[in-house]
Design a protein around this motif. Structure first.
Motif: not given
Length: 320
Positions: A252-264, A266-271
């Motif tokens: 029950c713990t193998n859910h689909d990962r949400d990559d949006m927080p990781v992308l946001l 990364s973008i903030i750290l690069l800008t």
């Protein structure tokens, strides 16, 4: 003459040997042949042997102390057997509390010299087997933090031998939540839920709230008891987490990962670096360099250097 002489010598030797034999093989008296006479005529010394036993007994342990010893041996054996049988799944504290309370009560009576048995059972030898066994039993009970399952001071042995105890509030709440969760899982995994075929629910969705409630209550108990939770509850929670998250069970713990927080992130750290340097170029002040001139020489001096090929000498003309 010679034959008569040999006969006479032979008779004399036989007589001497007979006399010596009669002196050596005399019948033994009762003082020196008690074992022999006891084997062949036991009726003659039966009373004397019985009186000898009463004077020097085989053991100086009284009947009351023997009763304590037998009860301690029986209950210690029951406790050790119970602890082994309840090792997997671990229900050691819940199922072995009766034998633990009984063997502890018997040892306390011996230690308090009830019946005058302290010297005979605890201090009679260097090994102190009873003390060692009780220490081992108590160490196993304390290592499992079994007392944290029960209300403080509730474990007691009555005069008729009945063991009484009471679970504390945290243990009762945990067991109630655990029973509800396992009942929910059994309904879905066994296919006995009434509306299982008509609703779009899996066991992970249907029992998620119960699992979270059980897990949160266990986390609160860890903080309250500083991690020293009764091992029965620890084992129950560990197996529940394994069943809930293991791919071989409910998974029950193998859910689909949400990559949006990781992308946001990364973008903030690069800008951030570009924004910093851009703001510095726009808002920063430029400093001009000031050239300092020499004030010691009012008129500049120029030096001219000429070179001829024939003389290979240099001519320096000073022009002011």
């Amino acid at each position: 003459m010679k034959q008569n002489r040999f006969k006479w010598i032979f008779i004399q030797l036989v007589t001497v040997i007979g006399l010596v034999y009669s002196q050596v093989c005399q019948p033994l008296t009762s003082e020196l042949s008690t074992a022999y006479i006891f084997r062949h005529q036991p009726s003659l010394f039966t009373n004397e042997v019985e009186s000898f036993k009463t004077i020097i007994p085989a053991s100086n342990v009284t009947d009351k102390c023997c009763a304590y010893l037998n009860d301690f041996a029986d209950n210690a054996s029951n406790f050790i057997r119970c602890s082994v049988e309840r090792a997997r799944p671990l229900r050691f504290c819940e199922k072995c509390v009766d034998s633990f309370a009984t063997v502890t009560s018997i040892y306390n009576d011996i230690e308090k010299n009830v019946g005058g048995c302290h010297v005979f059972l605890l201090d009679a030898d260097r090994v102190q087997a009873i003390l060692q066994i009780h220490t081992m039993i108590k160490a196993l009970w304390d290592a499992s933090d079994c007392n944290n399952c029960f209300t403080s001071g509730s474990i007691d042995v009555e005069q008729n031998g009945t063991v009484t105890y009471k679970y504390n509030t945290d243990t009762m709440d945990f067991m109630g939540k655990y029973d509800n969760f396992t009942e929910c899982v059994d309904r879905y995994t066994n296919g006995t839920y009434p509306d299982f075929t008509s609703i779009n629910y899996t066991v992970c969705h249907a029992c998620l709230q119960m699992y979270q409630g059980l897990n949160d209550h266990y986390a609160d108990m860890r903080k309250r008891y500083n991690g020293k939770i009764c091992m029965d509850l620890v084992d129950m929670m560990n197996y529940t987490r394994l069943m809930w998250g293991d791919a071989r069970d409910l998974n029950c713990t193998n859910h689909d990962r949400d990559d949006m927080p990781v992308l946001l992130t990364s973008i903030i750290l690069l800008t951030i670096p570009f924004l910093f340097y851009g703001a510095t170029c726009i808002c920063g002040e430029r400093k001009k360099l000031k050239i300092m001139t020499q004030k010691r020489l009012k008129n500049p001096i120029s030096v001219e250097v000429s070179k001829t090929d024939n003389s290979h000498s240099n001519h320096v003309n000073s022009i002011s």
